[in-house]
Write an enzyme that holds these catalytic residues in place. Sequence first.
Site, PDB file in Angstrom:
ATOM      1  CG  ASP A  31     104.515  35.176  81.813  1.00 39.72           C
ATOM      2  OD1 ASP A  31     105.487  35.767  81.296  1.00 39.72           O
ATOM      3  OD2 ASP A  31     104.411  33.946  81.842  1.00 39.72           O
ATOM      4  CG  ASN A  86     103.828  24.533  79.548  1.00 42.76           C
ATOM      5  OD1 ASN A  86     102.984  24.084  78.800  1.00 42.76           O
ATOM      6  ND2 ASN A  86     104.119  25.819  79.593  1.00 42.76           N
ATOM      7  CD  GLN A  93     108.323  22.517  84.321  1.00 41.92           C
ATOM      8  OE1 GLN A  93     108.152  21.350  84.017  1.00 41.92           O
ATOM      9  NE2 GLN A  93     108.341  22.923  85.582  1.00 41.92           N
ATOM     10  CB  VAL A  95     110.511  28.523  85.631  1.00 41.90           C
ATOM     11  CG1 VAL A  95     110.838  28.657  87.117  1.00 41.90           C
ATOM     12  CG2 VAL A  95     110.929  29.778  84.862  1.00 41.90           C
ATOM     13  CG  HIS A  99     104.895  27.788  86.279  1.00 44.20           C
ATOM     14  ND1 HIS A  99     106.011  26.978  86.248  1.00 44.20           N
ATOM     15  CD2 HIS A  99     104.780  28.298  85.039  1.00 44.20           C
ATOM     16  CE1 HIS A  99     106.547  27.012  85.036  1.00 44.20           C
ATOM     17  NE2 HIS A  99     105.814  27.795  84.271  1.00 44.20           N
ATOM     18  CG  HIS A 101     101.351  29.352  82.004  1.00 44.33           C
ATOM     19  ND1 HIS A 101     102.194  30.373  81.616  1.00 44.33           N
ATOM     20  CD2 HIS A 101     102.128  28.269  82.187  1.00 44.33           C
ATOM     21  CE1 HIS A 101     103.438  29.907  81.573  1.00 44.33           C
ATOM     22  NE2 HIS A 101     103.421  28.627  81.918  1.00 44.33           N
TER      23      HIS A 101
END
Length: 113
Positions: A31, A86, A93, A95, A99, A101
């Site tokens: 990230d 998220n 969230q 983006v 995804h 994390h």
Amino acid sequence: MAEDTIFARILRGEIPCDEVYSDDRCLAFRDVAPQAPVHVLVIPREPIPSLREASDQHAALLGHLLLVAAQVAKQEGLEDWRTVINTGAGAGQTVFHLHVHVIGGRPLAWPPG
């Protein structure tokens, strides 16, 4: 891809990333705004906007993402870590490309933020 997110651009090679894992179904990279010493994102190559849009047809892919998240955590030397997905702007969230994390390397309080 359905939506031109920053992750879609990373997958196309238009934006570089600090890759830690890649296969035919997903990509994992550090990230750019880490919340802990280890903060890796695992993203599917398929453009699923969020977990809300995932369906039964994505079951194997979702399982793969979690297994890759665990593999990356171990690869990064973590014994304890947090995995976060998220879903929606109200949940953080930013983006809209699903995804996972992988966060660790320091004590993580609960509840988060």
